[in-house]
Write a protein that holds these residues in place. Structure first.
Motif, PDB file in Angstrom:
ATOM      1  N   ILE A 182      19.059  38.210  28.935  1.00 24.44           N
ATOM      2  CA  ILE A 182      20.015  37.586  29.853  1.00 24.44           C
ATOM      3  C   ILE A 182      21.066  36.786  29.079  1.00 24.44           C
ATOM      4  O   ILE A 182      22.179  36.615  29.565  1.00 24.44           O
ATOM      5  N   ALA A 183      20.721  36.338  27.876  1.00 26.93           N
ATOM      6  CA  ALA A 183      21.725  35.670  27.043  1.00 26.93           C
ATOM      7  C   ALA A 183      22.837  36.651  26.684  1.00 26.93           C
ATOM      8  O   ALA A 183      24.025  36.297  26.685  1.00 26.93           O
ATOM      9  N   ALA A 184      22.475  37.895  26.379  1.00 29.76           N
ATOM     10  CA  ALA A 184      23.468  38.923  26.053  1.00 29.76           C
ATOM     11  C   ALA A 184      24.339  39.245  27.266  1.00 29.76           C
ATOM     12  O   ALA A 184      25.560  39.437  27.135  1.00 29.76           O
ATOM     13  N   GLU A 185      23.735  39.304  28.438  1.00 27.55           N
ATOM     14  CA  GLU A 185      24.502  39.546  29.658  1.00 27.55           C
ATOM     15  C   GLU A 185      25.531  38.441  29.875  1.00 27.55           C
ATOM     16  O   GLU A 185      26.680  38.706  30.248  1.00 27.55           O
ATOM     17  N   ARG A 186      25.109  37.216  29.650  1.00 25.12           N
ATOM     18  CA  ARG A 186      26.016  36.083  29.822  1.00 25.12           C
ATOM     19  C   ARG A 186      27.172  36.137  28.823  1.00 25.12           C
ATOM     20  O   ARG A 186      28.311  35.785  29.145  1.00 25.12           O
ATOM     21  N   LEU A 187      26.894  36.583  27.608  1.00 24.73           N
ATOM     22  CA  LEU A 187      27.954  36.719  26.607  1.00 24.73           C
ATOM     23  C   LEU A 187      28.989  37.762  27.039  1.00 24.73           C
ATOM     24  O   LEU A 187      30.196  37.564  26.860  1.00 24.73           O
ATOM     25  N   LEU A 188      28.518  38.868  27.599  1.00 21.73           N
ATOM     26  CA  LEU A 188      29.435  39.897  28.088  1.00 21.73           C
ATOM     27  C   LEU A 188      30.309  39.357  29.219  1.00 21.73           C
ATOM     28  O   LEU A 188      31.530  39.559  29.231  1.00 21.73           O
ATOM     29  N   LEU A 189      29.691  38.659  30.156  1.00 21.57           N
ATOM     30  CA  LEU A 189      30.447  38.109  31.280  1.00 21.57           C
ATOM     31  C   LEU A 189      31.451  37.060  30.811  1.00 21.57           C
ATOM     32  O   LEU A 189      32.588  37.012  31.289  1.00 21.57           O
ATOM     33  N   ALA A 197      42.656  39.315  34.987  1.00 27.40           N
ATOM     34  CA  ALA A 197      42.792  40.526  35.800  1.00 27.40           C
ATOM     35  C   ALA A 197      41.444  41.128  36.155  1.00 27.40           C
ATOM     36  O   ALA A 197      41.328  41.887  37.124  1.00 27.40           O
ATOM     37  N   ASN A 198      40.407  40.817  35.371  1.00 26.54           N
ATOM     38  CA  ASN A 198      39.079  41.355  35.670  1.00 26.54           C
ATOM     39  C   ASN A 198      38.533  40.709  36.941  1.00 26.54           C
ATOM     40  O   ASN A 198      38.267  39.508  36.972  1.00 26.54           O
ATOM     41  N   ARG A 226      32.043  41.560  48.178  1.00 25.63           N
ATOM     42  CA  ARG A 226      30.709  41.065  47.827  1.00 25.63           C
ATOM     43  C   ARG A 226      30.253  41.593  46.465  1.00 25.63           C
ATOM     44  O   ARG A 226      30.769  42.598  45.969  1.00 25.63           O
ATOM     45  N   SER A 227      29.265  40.919  45.914  1.00 23.47           N
ATOM     46  CA  SER A 227      28.575  41.427  44.725  1.00 23.47           C
ATOM     47  C   SER A 227      27.441  42.344  45.159  1.00 23.47           C
ATOM     48  O   SER A 227      26.854  42.159  46.240  1.00 23.47           O
ATOM     49  N   PHE A 228      27.131  43.313  44.320  1.00 22.47           N
ATOM     50  CA  PHE A 228      25.995  44.208  44.567  1.00 22.47           C
ATOM     51  C   PHE A 228      24.861  43.785  43.630  1.00 22.47           C
ATOM     52  O   PHE A 228      24.881  44.082  42.434  1.00 22.47           O
ATOM     53  N   VAL A 229      23.907  43.059  44.186  1.00 25.25           N
ATOM     54  CA  VAL A 229      22.796  42.515  43.408  1.00 25.25           C
ATOM     55  C   VAL A 229      21.494  42.812  44.139  1.00 25.25           C
ATOM     56  O   VAL A 229      21.245  42.282  45.214  1.00 25.25           O
ATOM     57  N   ASP A 230      20.697  43.663  43.550  1.00 25.80           N
ATOM     58  CA  ASP A 230      19.370  43.971  44.095  1.00 25.80           C
ATOM     59  C   ASP A 230      18.542  42.690  44.052  1.00 25.80           C
ATOM     60  O   ASP A 230      18.245  42.159  42.981  1.00 25.80           O
ATOM     61  N   SER A 231      18.168  42.177  45.239  1.00 18.89           N
ATOM     62  CA  SER A 231      17.481  40.887  45.292  1.00 18.89           C
ATOM     63  C   SER A 231      16.513  40.860  46.466  1.00 18.89           C
ATOM     64  O   SER A 231      16.899  41.143  47.601  1.00 18.89           O
ATOM     65  N   ARG A 264      34.208  38.070  40.796  1.00 17.88           N
ATOM     66  CA  ARG A 264      34.535  37.115  39.732  1.00 17.88           C
ATOM     67  C   ARG A 264      33.858  35.751  39.925  1.00 17.88           C
ATOM     68  O   ARG A 264      33.346  35.176  38.966  1.00 17.88           O
ATOM     69  N   SER A 265      33.848  35.226  41.139  1.00 15.86           N
ATOM     70  CA  SER A 265      33.279  33.897  41.359  1.00 15.86           C
ATOM     71  C   SER A 265      31.791  33.853  41.031  1.00 15.86           C
ATOM     72  O   SER A 265      31.288  32.844  40.530  1.00 15.86           O
ATOM     73  N   HIS A 266      31.079  34.942  41.272  1.00 13.58           N
ATOM     74  CA  HIS A 266      29.652  34.986  40.948  1.00 13.58           C
ATOM     75  C   HIS A 266      29.432  35.116  39.439  1.00 13.58           C
ATOM     76  O   HIS A 266      28.469  34.557  38.903  1.00 13.58           O
ATOM     77  N   ALA A 267      30.318  35.836  38.781  1.00 17.14           N
ATOM     78  CA  ALA A 267      30.227  35.925  37.320  1.00 17.14           C
ATOM     79  C   ALA A 267      30.414  34.541  36.693  1.00 17.14           C
ATOM     80  O   ALA A 267      29.741  34.181  35.719  1.00 17.14           O
ATOM     81  N   GLU A 268      31.301  33.747  37.260  1.00 22.87           N
ATOM     82  CA  GLU A 268      31.526  32.395  36.757  1.00 22.87           C
ATOM     83  C   GLU A 268      30.304  31.514  36.948  1.00 22.87           C
ATOM     84  O   GLU A 268      29.968  30.692  36.080  1.00 22.87           O
ATOM     85  N   VAL A 269      29.621  31.669  38.071  1.00 20.91           N
ATOM     86  CA  VAL A 269      28.405  30.890  38.319  1.00 20.91           C
ATOM     87  C   VAL A 269      27.368  31.173  37.236  1.00 20.91           C
ATOM     88  O   VAL A 269      26.702  30.260  36.725  1.00 20.91           O
ATOM     89  N   ILE A 270      27.224  32.418  36.851  1.00 21.38           N
ATOM     90  CA  ILE A 270      26.228  32.806  35.844  1.00 21.38           C
ATOM     91  C   ILE A 270      26.593  32.258  34.469  1.00 21.38           C
ATOM     92  O   ILE A 270      25.752  31.689  33.768  1.00 21.38           O
TER      93      ILE A 270
END
Length: 419
Positions: A182-189, A197-198, A226-231, A264-270
Motif C-alpha cells: 500500500i506504500a507503493a500505491e500511495r507513491l503512485l497516487l 489534469a488527472n 464516483r470511485s469504483f472500490v470493491d468494499s 481525484r478527491s478520494h486519491a487525495e484522502v489516501i
C-alpha cells in the motif's frame, strides 16, 4: 582563664558533623555556630576558625553545582520542547505542502485518466497496452509505473515508447502481504496528483489487460462521479486486530479488491492519510504460512491475525472518512479465483492465470457479459451501474500470460457494441 581543648572523641564528632553540615545552607551553618554554649565554646570556636571557612566554601561550591545542574536540566527541557514544537511544525508543513497541490481548476484541457501500474520489474504485456494507448488521444491519459528500485523503462526494457521514463524515481522494494504494497500505491497516487489534469486514477498490475478500447474505457470512467472500490464488511476471517481500536473501530473494518479506480478527491484522502497507514504497518500483517519443519510452533503461529493490507487499507480508510456513499462498491478488474476444495488454510486462494488456451473469444465474452456481483458476507447482489445506467461490470481482467495477451490482441479489443 583555662582554655578548653577538644578531646579526640569531640574532634571526631565535630568532623563527622562538619561533613553533614557541608550539606546545609549557609544560614543554618551560621546559626548553629552562634548558638554553641558551655564547655564546648572554645572547642567550637577553634573548630569554627578552622572549619567554618572550609564548610562555607563547600556549601557555596555545592550551591553553585546545584545552580549549574538546575540550569542544565531546564535548558534540556526547553530544548526538548523546542525540538518537539519544531517537529510538529515540520510535520504540519509537510502535510500542508502535500495539500497545496495544483488546483484542477488551473487547467483547461480535457480531464485525463492516470494509469498506475504496480509491477515487479518490467511490463510483460507492454505490447498489448501499447496497442491500447495507440488508439487513444495522448492528451487524455497519463502513465505511471512503480517498479523495483533502480529499474528504468527505456528501449532496452520495453517494447512500447509509451512507457519510456514513466517509472517512479522514489520506488521502494515491495513484498506481497506487507504494508509496502500500500506504500507503493500511495507513491503512485502522490506522483499522479501532481498533474491537475488527472481526474481518474486506475490501479493495475503487470498481468492486467484491457477488455475494451481506449475510447470506451475513457467514456465509462468519466461518466461516473464516483470511485469504483470493491468494499464489503469483513466479519468472518478474523483479520481485524483489536489493537487497532479505537482509531479503527471494528464496525468500520472493510475488505475488497486491491484493484481500484478513484476520483481525484478520494486519491487525495489516501495520499494525505498519516494516521491509518501507520496503524496498518503495526497491526495488519500477513500470518506466516504453515511450515512443516516448525512442528508444534505452527499452532502458535496460526493463531496470529492474518491481515493482508492491500485488501483492507483503502476500503477501511474511505469508510472511516464516511465516503462510502460516494463509491460504486465494486472493482472494475475481473479476477477468476481458484476456490477448489483443497486446504485453503495452507495454500490460500490464488487467481487463476489465463493462458492462450483459455483466453479465447468465448471466455472473453463471458467476462464482458457479467452484469452483477454477489457478496456472500453481506448477502448482497451489486448490480453494475454507472451513473444510474446498467453497464458491464469489468473493464480490465487479470491474470493474463503473454500467450493469452497475444491472443486477445489478435482478436482485437472491441467495445461492447461491436459483434
Amino acid at each position: 582563664m583555662v582554655e578548653e581543648t577538644c578531646t579526640e572523641e569531640e574532634a571526631f564528632q565535630l568532623a563527622e558533623q562538619d561533613d553533614k553540615v557541608s550539606m546545609w545552607p549557609a544560614g543554618k551553618i551560621l546559626n548553629v555556630i552562634m548558638n554553641r554554649q558551655g564547655s564546648n565554646v572554645a572547642c567550637s570556636n577553634r573548630t569554627m576558625k578552622k572549619k567554618a571557612p572550609v564548610t562555607l566554601g563547600r556549601s557555596l561550591i555545592w550551591f553553585s553545582w546545584k545552580l549549574v545542574i538546575s540550569f542544565s536540566v531546564a535548558l534540556c527541557i526547553l530544548t526538548l520542547i523546542k525540538f518537539h514544537s519544531s517537529s510538529r511544525s515540520d510535520l504540519a508543513s509537510a502535510s500542508l505542502s502535500r495539500r497545496l497541490r495544483p488546483s484542477p481548476d488551473t487547467f483547461s484541457a480535457r480531464p485525463k485518466i492516470a494509469f498506475l501500474f504496480l509491477t515487479r520489474r518490467n511490463l510483460p504485456l507492454d505490447f498489448l497496452w501499447g496497442s491500447f494507448f495507440e488508439n487513444g488521444d495522448v492528451a487524455n491519459f497519463s502513465i505511471y509505473i512503480h517498479s523495483a528500485p533502480g529499474f528504468v523503462f527505456d528501449e532496452s526494457t520495453t517494447r512500447s515508447h509509451f512507457f519510456f521514463g514513466r517509472q517512479l524515481t522514489n520506488s521502494i522494494q515491495v513484498a506481497w502481504g506487507k504494508s509496502s504494497m500500500i506504500a507503493a500505491e500511495r507513491l503512485l497516487l502522490e506522483e499522479a496528483l501532481e498533474d491537475p489534469a488527472n481526474q481518474r486514477f486506475v490501479l493495475l498490475s503487470d498481468s492486467c489487460v484491457p477488455l475494451y478500447n481506449f475510447g470506451y474505457i475513457y467514456s465509462y470512467l468519466m461518466a461516473s462521479p464516483r470511485s469504483f472500490v470493491d468494499s464489503f464488511l469483513d466479519g468472518k476471517e478474523g483479520r481485524y486486530n483489536p489493537k487497532m481500536s479505537p482509531t479503527i473501530p471494528k464496525g468500520k473494518w472493510r475488505k475488497g479488491s486491491q484493484w481500484i479506480s478513484l476520483i481525484r478527491s478520494h486519491a487525495e484522502v489516501i495520499v494525505d492519510d498519516d494516521i491509518i497507514f501507520p496503524i496498518f504497518g503495526l497491526f495488519c500483517k500477513r500470518r506466516p504460512p504453515v511450515d512443516g519443519s516448525k512442528g508444534n510452533m505452527n499452532i502458535k503461529l496460526q493463531k496470529q491475525h492474518n491481515c493482508i493490507p492491500d485488501e483492507h487499507y483503502v476500503q477501511t480508510l474511505l469508510a472511516l472518512n464516511d465516503l462510502e456513499g460516494e463509491l460504486e462498491p465494486r472493482t472494475l478488474t475481473y479476477t477468476l479465483w481458484n476456490e477448489s476444495n483443497t486446504k485453503m488454510e495452507n495454500k490460500g486462494w490464488h487467481p487463476i492465470t489465463f493462458n492462450y488456451a483459455n483466453a479465447g473469444p468465448r471466455q472473453i465474452k463471458e467476462i464482458k457479459g457479467i452484469d452483477h456481483v454477489y457478496y456472500a458476507s453481506e448477502s448482497r447482489t451489486e448490480w453494475c451501474r454507472n451513473n444510474s445506467t446498467f453497464v458491464p461490470c469489468f473493464l480490465f481482467a487479470r491474470k493474463f500470460s503473454q500467450g493469452a495477451a497475444m491472443r486477445l490482441l489478435s482478436l482485437g479489443i472491441k467495445t461492447r457494441f461491436d459483434s
